[in-house]
Each structure stands twice: as C-alpha cells, then as structure tokens.
Write a protein that holds these residues in place. Structure first.
Motif, short mmCIF file in Angstrom:
data_model
loop_
_atom_site.label_atom_id
_atom_site.label_comp_id
_atom_site.label_asym_id
_atom_site.label_seq_id
_atom_site.Cartn_x
_atom_site.Cartn_y
_atom_site.Cartn_z
N VAL A 106 0.60 -1.37 0.03
CA VAL A 106 0.22 0.03 -0.29
C VAL A 106 1.23 1.19 -0.38
CG1 VAL A 106 -2.38 1.17 1.48
CG2 VAL A 106 -1.92 -1.05 1.59
N ILE A 107 2.06 0.77 0.53
CA ILE A 107 2.88 2.51 0.54
C ILE A 107 3.43 2.59 -0.43
CG2 ILE A 107 4.44 3.28 2.42
CD1 ILE A 107 3.26 2.51 4.20
N ASP A 108 4.06 1.16 -0.96
CA ASP A 108 4.67 1.50 -1.98
C ASP A 108 3.85 1.99 -3.85
OD1 ASP A 108 6.96 0.89 -4.01
OD2 ASP A 108 5.06 -0.21 -4.75
N TYR A 109 2.94 1.89 -3.07
CA TYR A 109 2.01 2.26 -4.10
C TYR A 109 0.96 3.38 -3.77
CZ TYR A 109 -2.53 2.73 -7.02
OH TYR A 109 -3.50 3.03 -7.58
N LEU A 110 0.87 4.40 -2.65
CA LEU A 110 1.04 5.28 -2.85
C LEU A 110 1.94 6.20 -2.92
CD1 LEU A 110 -1.90 5.56 0.19
CD2 LEU A 110 -2.47 5.44 -2.36
N ALA A 111 3.22 6.01 -2.30
CA ALA A 111 4.26 6.74 -2.20
C ALA A 111 4.34 7.20 -3.77
CB ALA A 111 5.16 5.85 -2.19
N ARG A 112 4.51 6.69 -4.88
CA ARG A 112 4.64 7.46 -5.54
C ARG A 112 4.27 8.84 -6.03
NH1 ARG A 112 1.42 3.57 -9.98
NH2 ARG A 112 1.95 1.64 -7.90
N ASP A 113 2.14 9.14 -5.46
CA ASP A 113 2.10 10.55 -5.26
C ASP A 113 2.38 11.57 -3.72
OD1 ASP A 113 0.77 10.54 -7.30
OD2 ASP A 113 -1.13 9.63 -6.29
N TYR A 114 4.08 11.24 -3.23
CA TYR A 114 4.17 11.32 -1.83
C TYR A 114 5.97 12.13 -2.03
CZ TYR A 114 -0.52 10.41 0.17
OH TYR A 114 -2.11 10.74 0.24
#
Ligand code: IMP
Length: 408
Positions: free
Chosen positions: A19-27
C-alpha cells in the motif's frame, strides 16, 4: 498541510508495504513512527521482492525521502544490513534517508532477554524475538540508549552504566551471559560511526519539507489489535501502531494529519499467541495460508488464518479516525471462492456489535457469520458499517494490481 497516515486495522500483515509503495508515487516523504525490525513490509516491484524492516517502504521510488522518527526502535545490525542491501538497488541513500537521534537502540541484551523470557514463560506472547519489548520497557524506564548517544563518546560511556547494570541482572536471572561493558560500548560507537551521515532532527527536517509543500506519508507498522492500549492485551506489541501513534512517534501535531487510510485484508491473519475469534484451524485456514502466502515476512512463521472480522475493522476505524479504507488480497479470497465474514458476536447469550474492551471476553466470543455473494458485497457492508469509502482494493502482489474503486 498534507499528512496522510497509513495504519493497519487488524493484527498487522494487512499488506501495508504494498500500500505504501503504491501510494508513495504521489508523496515526497515517508515517515516510520513506531515499531522496529519486528515489522516486515513486503513490496514486489519490477519482478523483484523487497522486504522493508526499518527503512520506510516507499523508498524504491527515487525521489522519496525516508525519515525514521523517535518512536521507532533501531536494531543496529538489521539497520546497517538493510541500508547496504537497499543501496545495491537504489544507490546511495545519504541525503535521502534520515534517522532521528532520539530513536532508541535495540541493544544486543534486549534481543537476548526477549528470547530468554519467551523461552522460559509458560504463557509466551509469541514475539518476533527482535528485542522490541525490552527496548520499549527501557525507554519508559529511562534506561534506553538512543541513536544520538552513539555519536557522543563521553556521554555514552557515562550513561551506558545504569542500563548496563540493570540489564546484566535481568540477563543473568534467566541464566544468560551478559557481554562485557566495553564490548557493548565499542559496538555502539562503531554503529554511530556507520550511521552518522543519516542522523538528523526529524522535526526540523519535516518542518523544512512541509514549508516547501511536501506531501508526507506516515507509515504505521503492525496493526490496531497489536496496539499497546487498544490491542488484545497482553498479546500485543510494545508501541502504538494507531494514527495517534504518529503524533508522538514522529513529533507531528494531531491537527496536521488530514487523511488516515486504514488498511485491512479481506480475510484475517495473526502471528503469535492471543485470541482470534474468526480463526479457521482446519483445512480452510491451510487453504488461505497457501493461497495467500501467509508466512511471516520477518520470522517465516506460518500465520494463523480465518475469516474477515467486520466488527474489528469497524472498531479500529473509530480508534484511528479513518477517512479512507484500502482492502487487500481480494484475489486470494476470489480463489477461495467463499465470501464469508463475521458481522457480530455472541458472548454468554448476549449479542455484541463491537469487539470487547475486556481481555477476558475475547476468549468467549462466538462470531456471527454472514455469507456474501462476492467480495464487493463484503466491501459494501464494511462501508455501510464504517461510513467510510473503500477507495482502493488490491488484487495481486504486483505494484499495479490495485483497483481504485472511488475517486480519491
Ligand atoms: P513483538 O513486537 O516482537 O514484541 O511481538 C509482539 C506480538 O506482535 C507478537 O504476536 C508478534 O507476532 C506480533 N508482531 C510484531 N510485529 C509484527 C508485524 O510486523 N506483523 C504481524 N505481527 C507482528
């Protein structure tokens, strides 16, 4: 202000790494705020598997900065190894990975104590034996050694004495052998030298990045039911994996966290001892374990498996103030082909809609199950009960295997 916390709503292993890897692209920044090398956050990217224990999970993205806050406990050997391993893939992490000098160190004697105490107990917790509990005990007992201390030789020598003497007694009371003082002192200085390029005040760092408009993810490890206060005490970890833990673990004012994403697996797993009302001990549990690859990412232990417990997810959503939900492993339940979930419990003839606040009552719970037509049916029930949207559903281990069900 853009702080998003990611928290687990079960007993950990909800798939937060992915989940973090997936979302981190926007962070721009990912911050770990509690736990230690007991965590194992798995990420599968470009055909390769990675397991993050201490380093924030989003760091496979080249532009993402990682910060390890004071709430985390650092195992020197695990940390140094993880840095070397990850640097082979993503290059030098200096200037991109930071650890707060206030983070506590897992001492070699803490690992010894964790293992000795578990082995000697007739009611072990089933810990990861990574020394997490004894380190946090020493944190609260004002006997901890922190990362910053390893960079101040004289201070360290003077302040190591009290923790050393106390822990020597503990180790010896279990029949263990305490390493000599000088050996531990040298070990810490060597560690300090190795990690000094990564040490920085996390509060100032985050403030500076925030001023530049950075979007910041707060990465929780473990899960709500392993929380020291809200978990199935005493079968819990020794930190606060809930969203509130981010404020004390990383020094972030509560009002700055404007989004809390609660992650839950569409069935339930648990490692270690403790109650688990929807556990399936027979063939079905084995099937979930095999299809879902449910073996500990840190210890390799087989995870206990069972059906989704909706009341647990609902209660955890309250404790964390969840604003969005992220469901994982839907592909695994689709392969099982049965969409069963607990929607309440019976306890001594009474009906309960929430998990109990009394430790003893967890053992008498009889789940009330409902069978749904599809995974979607379960998600709709979770949304109805929490009043929160399931925004994302993970349907495979690959990075892109995520369905965005709702507009973000
Ligand atoms: P400790 O954190 O090693 O003290 O272990 C306490 C309990 O938390 C045990 O039941 C562990 O199996 C569990 N635990 C700790 N870390 C994790 C994790 O990252 N995932 C799942 N369970 C965990």
């Amino acid at each position: 202000m853009s702080y998003t916390a990611i928290v687990g709503l079960q007993w950990g292993d909800e798939g937060k790494g992915k989940v973090i890897d997936y979302l981190a692209r926007d962070y721009d920044v990912v911050v770990r705020f509690q736990g230690g090398a007991n965590a194992g956050h798995s990420v599968y990217a470009d055909g390769k598997s990675f397991v993050f224990h201490l380093i924030p999970s989003g760091m496979l993205w080249e532009d993402v900065v990682g910060v390890i806050g004071p709430g985390v406990v650092i195992d020197p050997e695990a940390f140094v190894k993880e840095i070397s391993d990850l640097e082979k893939t993503v290059g030098d992490l200096k200037g991109r990975l930071f650890v707060d000098p206030r983070a506590h160190i897992v001492m070699p004697y803490h690992r010894q104590e964790d293992a000795l105490f578990e082995a000697s107990s007739d009611k072990p917790i089933g810990t990861t034996k990574k020394g997490i509990g004894p380190t946090n005990r020493d944190r609260y007992g004002r006997l901890g050694i922190r990362v910053g201390d390893t960079l101040r030789r004289d201070y360290l020598r003077e302040h190591l004495r009290r923790p050393y003497d106390f822990n020597k007694r503990v180790v010896e009371s279990y029949g263990g052998v305490m390493p000599p003082f000088e050996e531990i002192y040298e070990y810490l200085l060597e560690f300090g030298e190795r990690i000094s390029p990564y040490v920085a005040d996390g509060v100032l760092l985050l403030e500076e990045m925030e001023r530049k408009g950075a979007r910041i993810l707060l990465e929780g490890a473990q899960g709500t039911y392993l929380d020291l206060n809200f978990g199935t005490y005493p079968y819990v970890t020794s930190s606060h994996p809930i969203s509130g833990g981010a404020t004390i673990g990383a020094g972030i004012p509560p009002w700055k966290i404007n989004r809390v994403i609660g992650v839950f697996k569409i069935y339930t797993t648990r490692v270690g001892e403790g109650p688990f009302p929807t556990e399936e001990k027979g063939e079905l549990g084995d099937r979930l374990r095999e299809l879902g690859g449910e073996y500990g990412a840190t210890t390799g232990r087989p995870r206990r498996c069972g059906w989704l417990d909706i009341p647990m997810v609902v209660y955890a959503s309250l404790v964390n103030g969840v604003t969005d939900l992220f469901a994982t492993k839907m592909d695994v339940l689709d392969r099982v082909g049965t969409y069963k979930a607990a929607v309440g419990y019976r306890l001594n003839g009474r009906e309960l809609s929430f998990p109990p606040a009394y430790s003893a009552d967890w053992y008498g719970l009889e789940p009330v199950y409902e069978e749904f037509e599809s995974g979607e049916g379960i998600l709709l029930e979770v949304e109805r009960r929490t009043g929160v949207a399931v925004t994302f559903v993970s349907v495979g281990k690959e990075r892109e295997a995520v369905i965005e069900r709702k507009r973000r």
